[in-house]
Design an enzyme around this catalytic site. Structure first.
Site, mmCIF file in Angstrom:
data_model
loop_
_atom_site.group_PDB
_atom_site.id
_atom_site.type_symbol
_atom_site.label_atom_id
_atom_site.label_comp_id
_atom_site.label_asym_id
_atom_site.label_seq_id
_atom_site.Cartn_x
_atom_site.Cartn_y
_atom_site.Cartn_z
ATOM 1 N N TYR A 139 24.207 -38.032 -5.163
ATOM 2 C CA TYR A 139 24.706 -38.874 -4.065
ATOM 3 C C TYR A 139 25.319 -40.153 -4.617
ATOM 4 O O TYR A 139 24.631 -40.995 -5.201
ATOM 5 C CB TYR A 139 23.576 -39.186 -3.089
ATOM 6 C CG TYR A 139 23.338 -38.070 -2.096
ATOM 7 C CD1 TYR A 139 24.027 -36.859 -2.189
ATOM 8 C CD2 TYR A 139 22.433 -38.210 -1.054
ATOM 9 C CE1 TYR A 139 23.817 -35.836 -1.293
ATOM 10 C CE2 TYR A 139 22.219 -37.192 -0.145
ATOM 11 C CZ TYR A 139 22.916 -36.004 -0.271
ATOM 12 O OH TYR A 139 22.702 -34.991 0.619
ATOM 13 N N LYS A 192 16.966 -26.103 -9.381
ATOM 14 C CA LYS A 192 17.970 -25.087 -9.718
ATOM 15 C C LYS A 192 18.099 -25.034 -11.243
ATOM 16 O O LYS A 192 19.196 -25.092 -11.811
ATOM 17 C CB LYS A 192 19.313 -25.418 -9.044
ATOM 18 C CG LYS A 192 20.357 -24.303 -9.146
ATOM 19 C CD LYS A 192 19.946 -23.025 -8.449
ATOM 20 C CE LYS A 192 21.080 -21.994 -8.524
ATOM 21 N NZ LYS A 192 20.635 -20.666 -8.032
ATOM 22 N N ASP A 225 18.251 -21.915 -3.685
ATOM 23 C CA ASP A 225 18.825 -20.853 -2.855
ATOM 24 C C ASP A 225 17.747 -19.897 -2.365
ATOM 25 O O ASP A 225 17.720 -19.507 -1.187
ATOM 26 C CB ASP A 225 19.926 -20.104 -3.614
ATOM 27 C CG ASP A 225 19.546 -19.749 -5.040
ATOM 28 O OD1 ASP A 225 18.532 -20.265 -5.550
ATOM 29 O OD2 ASP A 225 20.277 -18.951 -5.665
ATOM 30 N N ASP A 249 17.690 -33.303 1.274
ATOM 31 C CA ASP A 249 18.472 -33.584 2.473
ATOM 32 C C ASP A 249 18.807 -32.281 3.205
ATOM 33 O O ASP A 249 18.661 -32.166 4.423
ATOM 34 C CB ASP A 249 19.750 -34.324 2.071
ATOM 35 C CG ASP A 249 20.422 -35.018 3.241
ATOM 36 O OD1 ASP A 249 19.831 -35.081 4.332
ATOM 37 O OD2 ASP A 249 21.549 -35.504 3.056
ATOM 38 N N ASP A 253 16.962 -30.676 6.933
ATOM 39 C CA ASP A 253 17.725 -30.287 8.124
ATOM 40 C C ASP A 253 17.374 -28.857 8.534
ATOM 41 O O ASP A 253 17.223 -28.550 9.721
ATOM 42 C CB ASP A 253 19.231 -30.396 7.867
ATOM 43 C CG ASP A 253 19.759 -31.811 8.092
ATOM 44 O OD1 ASP A 253 18.935 -32.724 8.300
ATOM 45 O OD2 ASP A 253 20.992 -32.002 8.051
#
Length: 362
Positions: A139, A192, A225, A249, A253
């Site tokens: 970010y 990941k 994933d 983030d 959601d």
């Protein structure tokens, strides 16, 4: 600031944009009701300018007086912002919530997702928490001393750099394990590392290192994933999920929607010295001013900040107030009260009234 248990707590209010001026007062109403019911001294509220209104009055979405004022309160409630609608140059700069997180080093973003009894949801029986590292990753503007994390060497090439440090990874891991010790003693590390071997590999390994200090906690890990699939298929199997900034983030959601609605997804951003209640959803400008926004996320975020403050102030009455807010929301939903996004007919204000009534009558 010198305080005792009988010193009134000072909480900041930043209404924000869009539905913020509707849902933040709803949360304030519930906080006041819960504080009164718990026997703690009444909250002293201090409102500070932020967002589009602050641009009009101060020339910036986060005025210096707001930053200075927030340093004088115990914690604060932040309404959502609509930074994509700000005029330039403000639209291209770090948004208000990012500015506050960076300025106060609010490194821990805690985002619960829990299914409400009596309410519609995508999954059954989920009760988990996303613990998101809040200062690093990909970010832009949050992880650099100066400048941004994105740049374009040519008009046709865009580059982003992500930063992961052992110090930041270990401190968010410790937050996750401490939380798990108060819950079901299970931490899942999301990364990941099969592709981003150095960055998210460092994050994973730092979390595993911290895990050695918590032998009672069960630890597992998944690639980001695969984790999305696991959450859809078996969200109820997870307790505390710790991950880096961007993955957290996205996952929060997802878990908010799985639990029923982003309108019920609360969060708190904190450090050792500051805490900010902030609903996980956005400003929803399309429904602003219509009294149909769901205030649950903001109300529950305010409960989380009271819980944080209870630990810092060693005042169990604040923890009781937080539990009263949670119980009040649960009771209102179970009684069939809800805004349209959650399957009901209540307005923002009438739902907040219903929660406050449940708190007062408990």
């Amino acid at each position: 600031m010198t305080t005792t248990k009988d010193t009134p707590r000072r909480l900041g209010l930043l209404l924000g944009d869009g539905i913020g001026p509707e849902i933040v007062p709803a949360a304030r109403l519930c906080v006041d009701a819960a504080i009164a019911a718990s026997g703690a001294p009444a909250v002293e509220w201090a409102e500070f300018p932020l967002g589009a209104d602050a641009i009009r009055t101060h020339g910036t979405p986060v005025p210096d007086e707001t930053l200075a004022g927030l340093d004088t309160v115990d914690a604060w409630l932040l309404g959502p912002h609509d930074s994509v609608s700000y005029p330039e140059p403000h639209r291209s700069r770090l948004n208000p919530s990012g500015t506050l997180r960076k300025h106060f080093d609010l490194f821990a973003n805690i985002r619960p997702a829990r299914v409400f009894a009596g309410a519609a949801s995508v999954v059954d029986d989920a009760d988990l928490v996303i613990v998101r590292e809040n200062t690093e990753g990909f970010y832009a503007d949050r992880n650099t001393f100066a400048g941004t994390g994105e740049f374009m060497p040519t008009p046709d090439v865009a580059i982003a750099h992500g930063i992961v440090t052992r110090v930041a990874s270990e401190r968010i891991a410790r937050e996750a394990f401490e939380l798990a010790m108060r819950r079901r003693k299970h931490v899942t590390i999301v990364h990941k590392a099969n592709v981003l071997m150095l960055t998210t590999g460092l994050f994973r390994d730092a979390c595993r290192s911290v895990a050695k200090d918590y032998p009672e906690v069960t630890v597992d890990d998944f690639h980001i994933d695969a984790m999305t699939v696991h959450l859809v298929r078996r969200a109820k199997d997870f307790d505390v999920i710790v991950t880096e900034n961007m993955f957290g983030d996205i996952l929060s959601d997802l878990t908010g929607a799985l639990a029923g609605s982003l309108g019920i997804a609360p969060s708190v951003n904190s450090s050792a010295t500051h805490a900010m209640a902030q609903a996980a959803h956005g400003s929803a400008p399309d429904i602003a001013g219509r009294d149909i926004a769901n205030p649950i996320a903001m109300i529950l975020s305010s409960a989380m900040v009271l819980d944080w403050l209870s630990g810092r102030a060693n005042d169990p009455r604040l923890n009781e107030a937080a539990r009263r807010i949670e119980d009040g929301v649960n009771a209102a939903v179970l009684a069939g009260r809800a805004t349209p996004d959650f399957g009901g007919t209540d307005g923002t204000a009438s739902f907040a009234d219903a929660v406050a009534e449940q708190i007062a009558s408990a």
